[in-house]
Design a protein around this motif. Structure first.
Motif, PDB file in Angstrom:
ATOM      1  N   PRO A  43      -0.029   3.174  -3.555  1.00  0.00           N
ATOM      2  CA  PRO A  43      -1.228   3.581  -2.814  1.00  0.00           C
ATOM      3  C   PRO A  43      -2.509   3.452  -3.620  1.00  0.00           C
ATOM      4  O   PRO A  43      -3.591   3.326  -3.064  1.00  0.00           O
ATOM      5  CB  PRO A  43      -0.937   5.043  -2.452  1.00  0.00           C
ATOM      6  CG  PRO A  43       0.103   5.490  -3.427  1.00  0.00           C
ATOM      7  CD  PRO A  43       0.934   4.290  -3.728  1.00  0.00           C
ATOM      8  N   CYS A  54       0.825  -1.206   0.000  1.00  0.00           N
ATOM      9  CA  CYS A  54       0.000   0.000   0.000  1.00  0.00           C
ATOM     10  C   CYS A  54       0.864   1.263   0.000  1.00  0.00           C
ATOM     11  O   CYS A  54       0.493   2.292  -0.582  1.00  0.00           O
ATOM     12  CB  CYS A  54      -0.932   0.004   1.209  1.00  0.00           C
ATOM     13  SG  CYS A  54      -2.266  -1.207   1.094  1.00  0.00           S
ATOM     14  N   ILE A  64      -5.438   0.683  -3.197  1.00  0.00           N
ATOM     15  CA  ILE A  64      -6.555   0.719  -2.253  1.00  0.00           C
ATOM     16  C   ILE A  64      -7.886   0.912  -2.961  1.00  0.00           C
ATOM     17  O   ILE A  64      -8.956   0.641  -2.417  1.00  0.00           O
ATOM     18  CB  ILE A  64      -6.320   1.851  -1.222  1.00  0.00           C
ATOM     19  CG1 ILE A  64      -7.169   1.604   0.039  1.00  0.00           C
ATOM     20  CG2 ILE A  64      -6.655   3.206  -1.822  1.00  0.00           C
ATOM     21  CD1 ILE A  64      -6.718   0.418   0.827  1.00  0.00           C
ATOM     22  N   ARG A  72     -10.949  -0.086   2.328  1.00  0.00           N
ATOM     23  CA  ARG A  72     -11.035   1.350   2.123  1.00  0.00           C
ATOM     24  C   ARG A  72     -12.121   1.961   3.009  1.00  0.00           C
ATOM     25  O   ARG A  72     -11.941   3.035   3.600  1.00  0.00           O
ATOM     26  CB  ARG A  72     -11.318   1.641   0.640  1.00  0.00           C
ATOM     27  CG  ARG A  72     -11.290   3.105   0.279  1.00  0.00           C
ATOM     28  CD  ARG A  72     -11.361   3.319  -1.225  1.00  0.00           C
ATOM     29  NE  ARG A  72     -12.589   2.789  -1.809  1.00  0.00           N
ATOM     30  CZ  ARG A  72     -12.654   1.703  -2.555  1.00  0.00           C
ATOM     31  NH1 ARG A  72     -11.562   1.009  -2.807  1.00  0.00           N
ATOM     32  NH2 ARG A  72     -13.812   1.289  -3.048  1.00  0.00           N
TER      33      ARG A  72
END
Length: 396
Positions: free
Chosen positions: A26, A22, A29, A38
């Protein structure tokens, strides 16, 4: 009062790998399968990175024009080519009968009759003699009737059918001639006269290829000057049609080859696309095979082969929907072997340590497989073995 809860080491390592992923990517997500995670982060008022913008395809060249699909009643380009080629075949139609005789059948005798009596043989000889005499006098209508009488007595005489066919030809009835001569050839494949007159009739009907074939056969069996003259007459048209047929056959073969190559190209593109998508999924997945280790399971050919068994697939679905149902399959060696292999693939050595399942450590982290108190007899803790449960233990 909070209950102490310890995550197994394998689950912690997988969680670390996911967090690292992550941080490096990123945008992961926003994958649909991680919507639950999320939502959890949003409930904690966490800052969610913006979703990546959809990539626009690069266009180095102008896009091709959209092809308007042809309507069902409109001919395809290949059909237009074929029809135009056929219309380009110019034939000499001089001498072709524009309105030939109807195709109504006429008397052909008893096809099942094999032998004649002595009396019938005498009657046949007399009828044949009278028919030949009338034929030589050029009385074609009367000769047809007399040959028909002879055919009724002896329906196996190829000569009578061929002679009556020649009378029909004289009367401008080429279809009737074709029927009689075809029957004569069935009775005697070496009857050159039947091929000769049938070939002439085919020419009058405009069937030039068939006419050339029959006339060639007639000359091959027994050369005849008139048959050879008729053959030279139909050869130009027959050659044009034969060349046209070869051209059509060549186009058809080329079309089939093109379609085959197109199918192969599409199949290769689909395979390459599937391979690229699989590589992309593997690149974007978590270390160790993905969330919960299922990615590694899907890459194991033995497990995938086992899951193709309807019995195992049904049992696996039953267990994932309710982990307690695993008790029903303890006596099924195929199902238990699959679960054991899955446990080893999903990060556990041995069969112990899964929270709530008391004995399947490698299956920790599988969605829907947690929380099974009362199953402590399925393998003991990691690194130790437990005695086989008794029947009363299973009931408890």
């Amino acid at each position: 009062m909070s209950m102490p809860f310890d995550l197994p080491k394998a689950a912690i390592e997988q969680l670390k790998g996911f967090i690292h992923l992550c941080r490096t990517k990123p945008e992961i997500i926003h994958k649909p399968e991680l919507a639950f995670f999320r939502d959890y982060l949003q409930s904690l008022n966490a800052d969610i990175p913006p979703a990546p913008a959809a990539e626009e395809p690069k266009q180095s060249t102008p896009p091709p024009k959209e092809e308007i699909p042809a309507k069902d009643n409109e001919p395809k380009e290949e059909d237009i080519d074929m029809s135009s080629d056929e219309s380009e075949v110019e034939l000499d139609m001089e001498g072709v009968i524009g309105d030939p005789d109807d195709d109504q059948p006429h008397e052909m005798g008893d096809v099942n009759k094999k032998e004649m009596t002595d009396e019938e043989m005498e009657q046949f000889d007399e009828a044949r003699s009278n028919a030949m005499s009338t034929f030589s006098e050029g009385e074609w209508e009367k000769a047809v009737d007399m040959f028909t009488a002879a055919i009724k007595l002896n329906p196996n005489s190829a000569a009578m059918f061929a002679k009556r066919g020649s009378c029909f030809l004289k009367l401008k009835k080429p279809r009737a001639c074709v029927r009689d001569c075809t029957r004569a050839i069935e009775l005697n494949p070496d009857n050159a006269t039947a091929y000769k007159f049938r070939g002439r009739s085919q020419r009058l009907l405009g069937n030039f290829k068939e006419a050339a074939s029959d006339l060639r056969t007639a000359c091959k069996i027994d050369f005849d000057e008139q048959a050879d003259e008729w053959l030279r007459e139909v050869t130009p048209n027959a050659k044009k049609l034969e060349d046209h047929e070869r051209k059509k056959e060549r186009k058809r073969a080329e079309k089939e080859l093109k379609e085959k190559q197109e199918r192969i190209r599409k199949a290769r593109e689909a395979a390459a696309k599937a391979s690229a998508e699989q590589e992309e999924e593997e690149d974007s997945g978590m270390p160790g095979g993905g969330f919960g280790g299922l990615g590694g399971l899907l890459n194991d050919p033995e497990l995938m082969a086992a899951m193709s068994d309807p019995e195992i697939a049904k049992a696996f679905q039953d267990i994932t929907s309710n982990p307690a149902n695993i008790m029903k399959y303890q006596g099924n060696p195929k199902v238990m072997a699959l679960l054991t292999k899955m446990a080893s693939k999903m990060g556990g050595g041995g069969m112990g340590g899964m929270p709530g399942m008391g004995g399947m450590p490698g299956m920790g982290g599988m969605p829907g497989m947690g929380g099974m108190p009362g199953m402590g007899g399925m393998g003991g803790s990691s690194g130790s073995s437990a005695p086989k449960p008794s029947s009363t233990d299973e009931l408890d």
